[in-house]
Motif scaffolding. Structure first.
Motif, mmCIF file in Angstrom:
data_model
loop_
_atom_site.group_PDB
_atom_site.id
_atom_site.type_symbol
_atom_site.label_atom_id
_atom_site.label_comp_id
_atom_site.label_asym_id
_atom_site.label_seq_id
_atom_site.Cartn_x
_atom_site.Cartn_y
_atom_site.Cartn_z
ATOM 1 N N THR A 63 1.089 -1.165 -0.018
ATOM 2 C CA THR A 63 -0.002 0.056 0.072
ATOM 3 C C THR A 63 0.899 1.241 0.097
ATOM 4 N N VAL A 64 0.300 2.340 -0.517
ATOM 5 C CA VAL A 64 0.966 3.495 -0.230
ATOM 6 C C VAL A 64 0.100 4.642 0.456
ATOM 7 N N GLU A 65 0.475 5.039 1.646
ATOM 8 C CA GLU A 65 -0.105 5.873 2.554
ATOM 9 C C GLU A 65 0.631 7.219 2.682
ATOM 10 N N ASP A 66 0.313 8.174 2.292
ATOM 11 C CA ASP A 66 0.770 9.616 2.432
ATOM 12 C C ASP A 66 2.283 9.448 2.160
ATOM 13 N N ARG A 67 2.530 9.083 0.692
ATOM 14 C CA ARG A 67 3.922 8.960 0.158
ATOM 15 C C ARG A 67 4.639 7.733 0.855
ATOM 16 N N GLN A 68 4.373 7.157 1.610
ATOM 17 C CA GLN A 68 5.138 6.017 2.169
ATOM 18 C C GLN A 68 4.342 4.809 1.643
ATOM 19 N N LEU A 69 5.567 4.003 1.149
ATOM 20 C CA LEU A 69 5.256 2.639 0.632
ATOM 21 C C LEU A 69 5.284 1.742 2.002
ATOM 22 N N LEU A 70 4.334 0.799 1.883
ATOM 23 C CA LEU A 70 4.113 -0.071 3.028
ATOM 24 C C LEU A 70 4.112 -1.354 2.553
ATOM 25 N N ILE A 71 4.857 -2.433 2.961
ATOM 26 C CA ILE A 71 4.978 -3.800 2.334
ATOM 27 C C ILE A 71 4.819 -4.595 3.565
ATOM 28 N N ARG A 72 3.699 -5.319 3.661
ATOM 29 C CA ARG A 72 3.323 -6.265 4.839
ATOM 30 C C ARG A 72 3.203 -7.459 4.478
ATOM 31 N N GLY A 73 3.885 -8.552 5.373
ATOM 32 C CA GLY A 73 3.391 -9.944 5.111
ATOM 33 C C GLY A 73 2.890 -10.570 6.351
ATOM 34 N N ARG A 74 2.156 -11.624 6.198
ATOM 35 C CA ARG A 74 1.621 -12.283 7.394
ATOM 36 C C ARG A 74 1.198 -13.637 6.937
ATOM 37 N N GLN A 75 1.779 -14.522 7.293
ATOM 38 C CA GLN A 75 1.746 -16.089 7.054
ATOM 39 C C GLN A 75 0.640 -16.579 7.936
ATOM 40 N N ARG A 76 -0.346 -17.334 7.354
ATOM 41 C CA ARG A 76 -1.289 -18.129 8.127
ATOM 42 C C ARG A 76 -0.669 -19.115 8.759
ATOM 43 N N ASP A 77 -1.306 -19.490 9.873
ATOM 44 C CA ASP A 77 -0.867 -20.691 10.767
ATOM 45 C C ASP A 77 -1.450 -21.961 10.258
ATOM 46 N N GLU A 78 -0.745 -22.599 9.773
ATOM 47 C CA GLU A 78 -1.059 -23.951 9.187
ATOM 48 C C GLU A 78 -0.212 -25.274 9.815
ATOM 49 N N ASP A 79 0.018 -25.097 11.159
ATOM 50 C CA ASP A 79 0.765 -25.752 11.596
ATOM 51 C C ASP A 79 0.147 -26.808 12.651
#
Length: 137
Positions: A63-79
């Motif tokens: 996402t880009v919010e107020d000229r800031q590029l944010l890259i997020r990652g969240r893995q699903r718990d499949e253990d």
């Protein structure tokens, strides 16, 4: 003695926002995970590459919010039901942020062989000369 900051320097007018962006990015909490590269791919384009092995495209957001590029990652718990004798592969969430200059836009993103590529393009600014009329008072 007065300390001059970028926003208070007498010859730099209107740069207060740049100073705030620098402060915000310094406080953003970017840690060393995941590792990344930034490369200049042409005179007006860049590529950010993050090592996101184990993440699928549905587990990543850009996402880009107020000229800031944010890259997020969240893995699903499949253990559930799995028994690990050793667990050396981290499955943790992350957030990376990058401040974008005015005119820099995200051109696209691709996930390839565990690497997330985010392409950025900078529009060439128009050269403009403006003549200011002097009014008599």
């Amino acid at each position: 003695m007065t300390k001059l900051t970028l926003g208070s320097h007498p010859y730099l007018l209107g740069f207060e926002q740049l100073e705030r962006l620098l402060e915000r990015n310094a406080k953003s909490g970017n840690e060393g995970y995941p590792p990344f590269n930034i490369e200049q791919t042409s005179d007006h384009s860049y590529r950010i590459t993050l090592a996101v092995a184990g993440f699928g495209d549905e587990e990543l957001s850009i996402t880009v919010e107020d000229r800031q590029l944010l890259i997020r990652g969240r893995q699903r718990d499949e253990d559930e039901g799995r028994v690990f004798l050793h667990r050396g592969i981290a499955a943790r969430q992350f957030q990376r942020s990058f401040v974008l200059a005015d005119g820099v836009e995200v051109a696209g993103a691709a996930l390839e062989n565990g690497l997330l590529h985010v392409d950025l393009e900078r529009a060439e600014p128009e050269k403009m000369v403006q003549t200011i009329r002097i009014n008599r008072t």
